[in-house]
Design an enzyme around this catalytic site. Sequence first.
Site, mmCIF file in Angstrom:
data_model
loop_
_atom_site.group_PDB
_atom_site.id
_atom_site.type_symbol
_atom_site.label_atom_id
_atom_site.label_comp_id
_atom_site.label_asym_id
_atom_site.label_seq_id
_atom_site.Cartn_x
_atom_site.Cartn_y
_atom_site.Cartn_z
ATOM 1 N N ASP A 14 -48.050 -1.180 -49.398
ATOM 2 C CA ASP A 14 -47.398 -0.773 -48.137
ATOM 3 C C ASP A 14 -48.272 -1.047 -46.919
ATOM 4 O O ASP A 14 -48.195 -0.334 -45.918
ATOM 5 C CB ASP A 14 -47.026 0.731 -48.148
ATOM 6 C CG ASP A 14 -45.943 1.035 -49.153
ATOM 7 O OD1 ASP A 14 -44.987 0.262 -49.227
ATOM 8 O OD2 ASP A 14 -46.076 2.041 -49.872
ATOM 9 N N HIS A 42 -41.007 -5.237 -49.728
ATOM 10 C CA HIS A 42 -41.527 -5.787 -48.482
ATOM 11 C C HIS A 42 -40.476 -5.590 -47.406
ATOM 12 O O HIS A 42 -39.346 -6.009 -47.583
ATOM 13 C CB HIS A 42 -41.807 -7.288 -48.621
ATOM 14 C CG HIS A 42 -43.073 -7.562 -49.342
ATOM 15 N ND1 HIS A 42 -43.422 -8.819 -49.771
ATOM 16 C CD2 HIS A 42 -44.068 -6.753 -49.694
ATOM 17 C CE1 HIS A 42 -44.591 -8.754 -50.357
ATOM 18 N NE2 HIS A 42 -45.003 -7.510 -50.337
HETATM 19 P P1 GDP Z 1 -45.635 -4.070 -47.702
HETATM 20 O O1 GDP Z 1 -45.202 -3.397 -48.961
HETATM 21 O O2 GDP Z 1 -47.093 -4.278 -47.639
HETATM 22 O O3 GDP Z 1 -44.869 -5.303 -47.375
HETATM 23 O O4 GDP Z 1 -45.363 -3.059 -46.552
HETATM 24 P P2 GDP Z 1 -43.963 -2.517 -46.102
HETATM 25 O O5 GDP Z 1 -42.907 -3.502 -46.146
HETATM 26 O O6 GDP Z 1 -43.691 -1.256 -46.833
HETATM 27 O O7 GDP Z 1 -44.308 -2.218 -44.591
HETATM 28 C C1 GDP Z 1 -44.566 -0.958 -44.201
HETATM 29 C C2 GDP Z 1 -43.753 -0.546 -43.008
HETATM 30 O O8 GDP Z 1 -44.542 -0.756 -41.863
HETATM 31 C C3 GDP Z 1 -42.454 -1.277 -42.741
HETATM 32 O O9 GDP Z 1 -41.505 -0.329 -42.316
HETATM 33 C C4 GDP Z 1 -42.798 -2.239 -41.606
HETATM 34 O O10 GDP Z 1 -41.689 -2.570 -40.789
HETATM 35 C C5 GDP Z 1 -43.801 -1.430 -40.851
HETATM 36 N N1 GDP Z 1 -44.793 -2.197 -40.109
HETATM 37 C C6 GDP Z 1 -45.449 -3.323 -40.491
HETATM 38 N N2 GDP Z 1 -46.357 -3.682 -39.553
HETATM 39 C C7 GDP Z 1 -46.287 -2.758 -38.557
HETATM 40 C C8 GDP Z 1 -46.992 -2.556 -37.340
HETATM 41 O O11 GDP Z 1 -47.893 -3.306 -36.979
HETATM 42 N N3 GDP Z 1 -46.645 -1.470 -36.595
HETATM 43 C C9 GDP Z 1 -45.667 -0.600 -36.957
HETATM 44 N N4 GDP Z 1 -45.408 0.428 -36.165
HETATM 45 N N5 GDP Z 1 -44.978 -0.751 -38.117
HETATM 46 C C10 GDP Z 1 -45.288 -1.805 -38.899
#
Ligand code: GDP
Length: 423
Positions: A14, A42
């Site tokens: 995440d 993701h």
């Molecule tokens: P992954 O599993 O690593 O791909 O992470 P996720 O898809 O679960 O991403 C985590 C959350 O953080 C999602 O809701 C994204 O839209 C959000 N997100 C990602 N980068 C940023 C950022 O730089 N700022 C904010 N506020 N939210 C972000």
Amino acid sequence: MDTCTAIVGINWGDEGKGRIVDLLTEDFDVVVRYQGGGNAGHTIVNRYGEFTLHLLPSGVFRKNVVNILGNGVALDPEHLTQEINALREKGVSITPNNVMISERASLLMPWHRRLDALEEARLKDKKMDTTRKGIGPFYSDKYQKKTILAGELFYPEVLKQHLNELREWKNLILTGVYNDEAETEEEIDNWVKNYCEPLKPFIRNTSTFLADALWNHKRILFEGTLGALRDLDFGIYPYTTSSNVLASYAPIGSGMPFATVERVIGVVKAYSSCVGAGPFVCEIFGDEAEHLRKIGNEYGHRPHRVGPIDLVATRYGVKIQHATEIALTKLDVLSDMDEIPLCVRYKLYGREVDDMPFPSVLDRCEPVIETVKGWKCNISNVRNWWDLPVEAQEYVKKIENSIGCIIKWISVGPERHSIIRRG
Ligand code: GDP
């Protein structure tokens, strides 16, 4: 441009890998998923809307990108069908030209999910807090050589016999160990007809495709899920996932064991978050945690555990992923803090340690915290390093110095354009 690049998580998952992959896929011809399945998501926000992809590689939104589900993936046909249908409804084109499934990927069967849920229920308060998507039982069966390969779908008489053998074996466990219902031949036949048959046009020998791509200097991106600390062999075992998430496994799980990963882009979150059970040294509780969770939108299907950035764990993650560069995400989330804490070392049995301890003693560690001054202003519209408040620059540089790897991207919002490119 190097040929083979991996984008991987450095922490517990995440980290925001989806948005970084989405941003960078325009530079690639092929995007490959090499492990995991419906357990990891993701999140991508783009002109089609907001999507959580579990199985499809994140290049599906880009024209001319070929997306591959490699042999290392837990191929859940039911889940994949739902994901494809949901994207098609939003106008995203999914065809055998832009999505390919390795004939050597194993099928995650309905009994894998059932066994996952049954075992969690048996464990009661000692449960592992799995996602109940069947991932653990699936990979156990793969190592026991008791799974169906996607390519078997093209040989109905071989498939039928193999399915019956496995079903009989699984029914012994479902009924004998868990006292639950057996799977019938009809149920499994229907499941194959409904969810596997429609996937056949996508299934092929993806290794030869990838070998050709490599030969022709196509740019290949390996898309990792979860994070380094969840790696089966090098993570916080047993609170890991059941597959290898590390970049060094990417060529094998993708179907190109002959390839070398030249660039590893590690994704680090500006604070820590963790889903599920297991040691989490930096964890904070109460109002402070709730506040961070709220601003960071750390919920998913259950509230995430949160804390300050853990530089011990992050350093370890950078090392085992062999990251060559870092994308730091969610810096905007820390914008209202007067002071920002960082966990710089652990205290274990009265001594301060810099290196990641053995997993079994992690729950005996305490964080050693240092703080830096916060910037206290909205940075979500900043696109240039020099426009970042100096306190934010200092925070980024402190992380960079501690983990020994260059931070090339800083993300300040979930949208594709909310990014600062550095250097
Ligand atoms: P992954 O599993 O690593 O791909 O992470 P996720 O898809 O679960 O991403 C985590 C959350 O953080 C999602 O809701 C994204 O839209 C959000 N997100 C990602 N980068 C940023 C950022 O730089 N700022 C904010 N506020 N939210 C972000």
